[in-house]
Design a protein around this motif. Structure first.
Motif, PDB file in Angstrom:
ATOM      1  N   GLU A 110     -31.374  67.469 -11.626  1.00 31.51           N
ATOM      2  CA  GLU A 110     -30.128  67.489 -12.388  1.00 31.51           C
ATOM      3  C   GLU A 110     -30.391  67.236 -13.866  1.00 31.51           C
ATOM      4  O   GLU A 110     -29.530  67.475 -14.699  1.00 31.51           O
ATOM      5  N   THR A 166     -17.042  68.708 -12.544  1.00 36.99           N
ATOM      6  CA  THR A 166     -18.403  69.132 -12.213  1.00 36.99           C
ATOM      7  C   THR A 166     -18.518  70.643 -12.394  1.00 36.99           C
ATOM      8  O   THR A 166     -17.521  71.359 -12.400  1.00 36.99           O
ATOM      9  N   ASP A 200     -23.774  72.196  -8.648  1.00 36.86           N
ATOM     10  CA  ASP A 200     -22.983  71.889  -9.841  1.00 36.86           C
ATOM     11  C   ASP A 200     -23.623  70.769 -10.654  1.00 36.86           C
ATOM     12  O   ASP A 200     -24.108  69.785 -10.088  1.00 36.86           O
ATOM     13  N   CYS A 201     -23.586  70.906 -11.978  1.00 41.80           N
ATOM     14  CA  CYS A 201     -23.915  69.779 -12.844  1.00 41.80           C
ATOM     15  C   CYS A 201     -22.847  68.706 -12.625  1.00 41.80           C
ATOM     16  O   CYS A 201     -21.685  69.015 -12.359  1.00 41.80           O
ATOM     17  N   ALA A 202     -23.232  67.457 -12.740  1.00 44.73           N
ATOM     18  CA  ALA A 202     -22.302  66.348 -12.550  1.00 44.73           C
ATOM     19  C   ALA A 202     -21.285  66.294 -13.687  1.00 44.73           C
ATOM     20  O   ALA A 202     -21.503  66.852 -14.771  1.00 44.73           O
ATOM     21  N   ALA A 203     -20.185  65.604 -13.444  1.00 44.95           N
ATOM     22  CA  ALA A 203     -19.208  65.344 -14.508  1.00 44.95           C
ATOM     23  C   ALA A 203     -19.935  64.607 -15.632  1.00 44.95           C
ATOM     24  O   ALA A 203     -20.840  63.810 -15.382  1.00 44.95           O
TER      25      ALA A 203
END
Length: 125
Positions: free
Chosen positions: A52, A67, A28-31
């Motif tokens: 990332e 995320t 997942d991409c971060a928040a």
């Protein structure tokens, strides 16, 4: 006949994820970030060292608290963010207003007007 080159191994990851070279998994991409592609999945070459940084920072005026997302959300009226990669939007300060969604700053209420509600939504005479 000459030998055909081997196909480059790839992996399809859902939107909102990138291929993590170290874990060898879709991650997942971060928040505060997002990753979008024109299709429901993105094809990643598994022998390339992605990071990332493949995910895109939410621009000013937008945020993403979760995320693994493929878009950012506009800051609502009365809130703003002037930073990149924001997880939440801030409330406008006293005497200031953010009259539209997706703004990166608040403005002072015009002379002769006052702010309603929590002091951040609209200016009225």
């Amino acid at each position: 006949p000459s030998p055909q080159p081997s196909p480059v191994p790839t992996l399809d990851c859902p939107r909102g994820q990138y291929f993590n070279y170290v874990s060898r998994l879709c991650t997942d991409c971060a928040a505060g970030k997002f990753y979008n592609s024109s299709s429901a999945t993105s094809r990643w070459t598994v022998d390339t060292d992605y990071s990332e940084n493949s995910c895109i920072q939410c621009p000013t005026g937008r945020h993403q608290p979760n995320t693994g997302k493929f878009h950012c959300l506009d800051c609502p009226k009365g809130r703003y963010t002037s930073s990149l990669e924001t997880v939440t939007c801030s409330i406008c300060g006293k005497g200031k207003v953010s009259p539209r969604v997706g703004l990166s700053e608040c403005v002072y209420c015009n002379y002769g007007y006052f702010l309603t509600d929590d002091g951040s939504l609209i200016a009225r005479r």
